[in-house]
Design a protein around this motif. Structure first.
Motif, mmCIF file in Angstrom:
data_model
loop_
_atom_site.group_PDB
_atom_site.id
_atom_site.type_symbol
_atom_site.label_atom_id
_atom_site.label_comp_id
_atom_site.label_asym_id
_atom_site.label_seq_id
_atom_site.Cartn_x
_atom_site.Cartn_y
_atom_site.Cartn_z
ATOM 1 N N ALA A 278 47.701 27.579 40.963
ATOM 2 C CA ALA A 278 46.649 28.244 40.585
ATOM 3 C C ALA A 278 46.186 29.305 41.299
ATOM 4 O O ALA A 278 45.565 30.313 40.924
ATOM 5 C CB ALA A 278 45.691 27.294 39.762
ATOM 6 N N LEU A 279 45.915 29.001 42.691
ATOM 7 C CA LEU A 279 45.037 29.804 43.445
ATOM 8 C C LEU A 279 46.073 31.095 43.939
ATOM 9 O O LEU A 279 45.704 32.033 44.700
ATOM 10 C CB LEU A 279 44.856 28.997 44.826
ATOM 11 N N ARG A 280 47.383 31.036 43.602
ATOM 12 C CA ARG A 280 48.342 32.158 43.858
ATOM 13 C C ARG A 280 47.616 33.673 43.554
ATOM 14 O O ARG A 280 47.683 34.591 44.022
ATOM 15 C CB ARG A 280 49.648 32.048 43.485
ATOM 16 N N ASP A 281 47.046 33.631 42.190
ATOM 17 C CA ASP A 281 46.274 34.671 41.642
ATOM 18 C C ASP A 281 44.821 34.970 42.060
ATOM 19 O O ASP A 281 44.446 36.161 41.653
ATOM 20 C CB ASP A 281 46.511 34.548 40.040
ATOM 21 N N VAL A 282 44.288 33.864 42.810
ATOM 22 C CA VAL A 282 43.097 34.130 43.150
ATOM 23 C C VAL A 282 43.016 35.041 44.470
ATOM 24 O O VAL A 282 43.429 34.579 45.541
ATOM 25 C CB VAL A 282 42.223 32.889 43.302
ATOM 26 N N PRO A 283 42.051 36.198 44.541
ATOM 27 C CA PRO A 283 42.244 37.028 45.693
ATOM 28 C C PRO A 283 41.324 36.411 46.979
ATOM 29 O O PRO A 283 40.243 35.669 46.411
ATOM 30 C CB PRO A 283 41.708 38.188 45.212
ATOM 31 N N SER A 284 41.464 36.368 48.332
ATOM 32 C CA SER A 284 41.038 35.943 49.020
ATOM 33 C C SER A 284 39.500 36.994 49.415
ATOM 34 O O SER A 284 39.873 37.909 49.735
ATOM 35 C CB SER A 284 41.574 35.844 50.368
ATOM 36 N N ILE A 285 38.600 36.192 49.651
ATOM 37 C CA ILE A 285 37.134 37.132 49.859
ATOM 38 C C ILE A 285 36.891 36.788 51.051
ATOM 39 O O ILE A 285 36.299 35.728 51.597
ATOM 40 C CB ILE A 285 36.142 36.555 48.734
ATOM 41 N N ASP A 286 37.209 37.799 51.968
ATOM 42 C CA ASP A 286 36.731 37.711 53.508
ATOM 43 C C ASP A 286 35.222 38.296 53.625
ATOM 44 O O ASP A 286 34.563 37.790 54.785
ATOM 45 C CB ASP A 286 37.524 38.196 54.526
ATOM 46 N N LYS A 287 34.816 39.203 52.821
ATOM 47 C CA LYS A 287 33.416 39.734 53.040
ATOM 48 C C LYS A 287 32.926 40.004 51.635
ATOM 49 O O LYS A 287 33.533 39.984 50.641
ATOM 50 C CB LYS A 287 33.523 41.185 53.630
ATOM 51 N N PRO A 288 31.596 40.280 51.354
ATOM 52 C CA PRO A 288 30.829 40.608 50.365
ATOM 53 C C PRO A 288 31.318 41.769 49.524
ATOM 54 O O PRO A 288 31.917 42.751 50.109
ATOM 55 C CB PRO A 288 29.508 40.646 50.676
ATOM 56 N N LEU A 289 31.323 42.002 48.246
ATOM 57 C CA LEU A 289 31.599 43.266 47.551
ATOM 58 C C LEU A 289 30.456 44.100 47.526
ATOM 59 O O LEU A 289 29.282 43.755 47.397
ATOM 60 C CB LEU A 289 31.531 42.740 45.819
ATOM 61 N N GLU A 290 30.855 45.178 47.853
ATOM 62 C CA GLU A 290 29.779 46.233 47.964
ATOM 63 C C GLU A 290 29.613 47.079 46.678
ATOM 64 O O GLU A 290 30.652 47.529 45.893
ATOM 65 C CB GLU A 290 30.469 47.365 49.053
ATOM 66 N N THR A 291 28.249 46.973 46.277
ATOM 67 C CA THR A 291 27.928 47.808 44.963
ATOM 68 C C THR A 291 26.801 48.816 45.181
ATOM 69 O O THR A 291 25.926 48.451 46.199
ATOM 70 C CB THR A 291 27.998 46.866 43.743
ATOM 71 N N GLN A 292 26.426 49.571 44.699
ATOM 72 C CA GLN A 292 25.443 50.349 44.608
ATOM 73 C C GLN A 292 23.926 49.481 44.589
ATOM 74 O O GLN A 292 22.899 49.798 45.141
ATOM 75 C CB GLN A 292 25.138 51.615 43.477
#
Length: 404
Positions: A278-292
Motif C-alpha cells: 500500500a505504501l508504494r503509491d504514497v509519496p515520500s515527504i522530506d520537507k513541508p509543502l509550500e503554499t501562500q
C-alpha cells in the motif's frame, strides 16, 4: 474428557487440584478445560490421516514431540502401527527417551523437506510403543524436572554466573539431564557441570537458547489476550526491525512493541507485506509543502484510505489531502511555484487579471443614466427662467381689489 497429555501425565504433575479425595490421577486434573493449549503446544493437525495415499509403501518416518514442544524425526523401521498421540520409546545418543507421535505419513515428508532434515541410515529409530512400565519410569523422570531446576538455580547463584536457567528436561531412563539457559555473554560453566553431575548423578548437557525460544518453552499470555504465538504454532523466528513499526504508523513505544521475551513482537511482521504494497503509491515527504498561506507539515498518513494529513505551524487544524493532490503540490514546489492554497493550485502571480470595467460596468451605466437626467433637468430649468422675464419699460400692476 481430558486431553491425551493430561490422561498420561504429559504435563509432569502427579495429581491435579480437581481430583476427588482418595483418587490419584495423572496430569493437571483440568479434565480438558485448561483452554490455554499448554497440553497441545505446537500441535499439527494430520488432515491426511483418513486418506489412503497411492503407493505400495507408507512413508516410514514419524515426527515425535517431547517436552516444551521440541520435535524430532525417527524412522519406523519395525513398521509399528502408530496413531497420532501414541507414546513411543525412541533411540537417543545414550539410552532411550519417550515422546508422543505428533505427525506421520506424507505430511512428515513435507515437513522433512521444509526443514532440510536428511533422512538416511544414521537416522535414529523408534523402538516400540511405550508400555505401562515405560510410562511409570517416564513419569518419575519428569517429576525430577522442577526440583532440579530450583536446585540448579541456587548453584548458579553461588557460582555467580551471569546466565538465566529456564528449563530442565530429564531423559526417560534418568541417565541424562538437559539444562536450557539463556545468556547475553559467553559463560564458563565447567565448574557448574561438575557440581550438577555430582548433585543429580546423571550426564549433564547445557543447551543455550535464545530469548524467543525461552518464551516459547515457558509459554504465557500476550497483550492480545491469547497464548503466545511462539508457544502454540510459530516455529521459525525471523528478524524484526523497528522499521516494521514505522511502516505501519505505530507508536515507537518499547513497552507496547516488546513481547514477553523482551524483543520486538513477532506479530509486527504479519501485516508488513500488506503495508509495503500500500505504501508504494504514497509519496515520500522530506520537507513541508509550500503554499501562500505558509508551510504545511505532514502530521499523519492514512495508508489504506490514501489520505495524508497536513497542518500549518500557526494552526491546530489538520487538513486531509488525497495522495494525487499532494503529488501535484510537490511537483509545483520542485518547479519553484507556490500555490495559493491546498484547494487552489494556481499561484497568485499567475492568475488572469480581471478588467475593472467588467466589474464596474453597472456603476458606469448608472452614472451615465443619472448624468443624462441631470443635464436635461438643468436645460429645462434654464428654459423656464428665460420665458418668465419682462421687456424694458413695462410696469407691474399690484394684485388686489379693482374697486379699491
Amino acid at each position: 474428557m481430558s486431553c491425551k497429555s493430561c490422561a498420561t501425565g504429559g504435563c509432569g504433575t502427579q495429581r491435579g487440584a480437581a481430583d476427588k479425595p482418595g483418587e490419584k490421577t495423572a496430569g493437571c486434573g483440568s479434565a480438558g478445560g485448561c483452554s490455554t493449549g499448554g497440553c497441545n503446544k505446537l500441535n499439527s493437525f494430520d488432515w491426511l490421516s483418513d486418506i489412503a495415499m497411492p503407493g505400495p509403501k507408507k512413508y516410514d518416518v514419524v515426527e515425535v514431540k517431547f517436552k516444551g514442544g521440541r520435535k524430532e524425526y525417527y524412522r519406523n523401521v519395525h513398521q509399528l502401527d502408530l496413531t497420532t498421540g501414541d507414546y513411543v520409546v525412541v533411540e537417543m545418543q545414550s539410552g532411550f527417551h519417550i515422546g508422543s507421535v505428533s505427525l506421520q505419513g506424507e505430511l512428515v515428508r513435507l515437513q522433512v523437506k521444509k526443514r532440510g532434515v536428511k533422512v538416511n541410515d544414521d537416522t535414529k529409530v523408534v523402538h516400540r510403543i511405550a508400555t505401562p512400565k515405560d510410562m511409570d519410569r517416564h513419569e518419575q523422570a519428569m517429576l525430577r524436572d522442577l526440583p532440579a531446576l530450583y536446585r540448579a538455580r541456587e548453584i548458579i547463584r553461588e557460582l555467580k554466573l551471569n546466565m538465566k536457567l529456564s528449563d530442565v528436561e530429564f531423559q526417560s531412563d534418568n541417565t541424562k539431564a538437559t539444562f536450557f539457559y539463556s545468556s547475553e555473554e559467553r559463560v564458563d560453566f565447567r565448574e557448574l557441570i561438575k557440581m550438577l553431575a555430582g548433585e543429580f548423578k546423571a550426564r549433564i548437557e547445557m543447551r543455550q537458547i535464545s530469548l524467543r525460544q525461552e518464551a516459547g518453552r515457558l509459554g504465557g499470555i500476550g497483550s492480545c489476550g491469547r497464548e503466545l504465538c511462539c508457544s502454540t504454532w510459530l516455529t521459525d523466528f525471523k528478524n524484526i526491525a523497528t522499521s516494521a513499526a514505522r511502516y505501519q504508523n505505530l507508536s515507537l513505544n518499547p513497552a507496547k512493541l516488546s513481547g514477553q521475551c523482551g524483543r520486538l513482537k513477532c506479530c509486527l511482521n504479519y501485516e508488513l507485506d500488506t503495508y509495503m504494497d500500500a505504501l508504494r503509491d504514497v509519496p515520500s515527504i522530506d520537507k513541508p509543502l509550500e503554499t501562500q498561506k505558509g508551510r504545511a507539515w505532514l502530521q499523519k498518513t492514512d495508508i489504506f484510505r490514501k489520505l495524508m494529513w497536513f497542518g500549518y505551524s500557526s494552526e491546530s487544524t489538520w487538513h486531509p489531502l488525497p495522495i494525487s493532490r499532494v503529488t501535484e503540490i510537490l511537483e509545483l514546489n520542485k518547479r519553484g511555484v507556490i500555490p495559493e492554497s491546498f484547494e487552489v493550485l494556481t499561484p497568485v502571480g499567475e492568475k488572469e487579471p480581471v478588467k475593472a470595467a467588467a466589474l464596474n460596468s453597472d456603476l458606469q451605466k448608472l452614472d451615465a443614466k443619472y448624468a443624462t437626467r441631470s443635464s436635461s433637468a438643468r436645460k429645462k430649468k434654464k428654459k423656464s427662467k428665460g420665458s418668465g422675464s419682462k421687456p424694458a419699460g413695462a410696469t407691474s400692476k399690484p394684485i388686489g381689489n379693482d374697486n379699491a
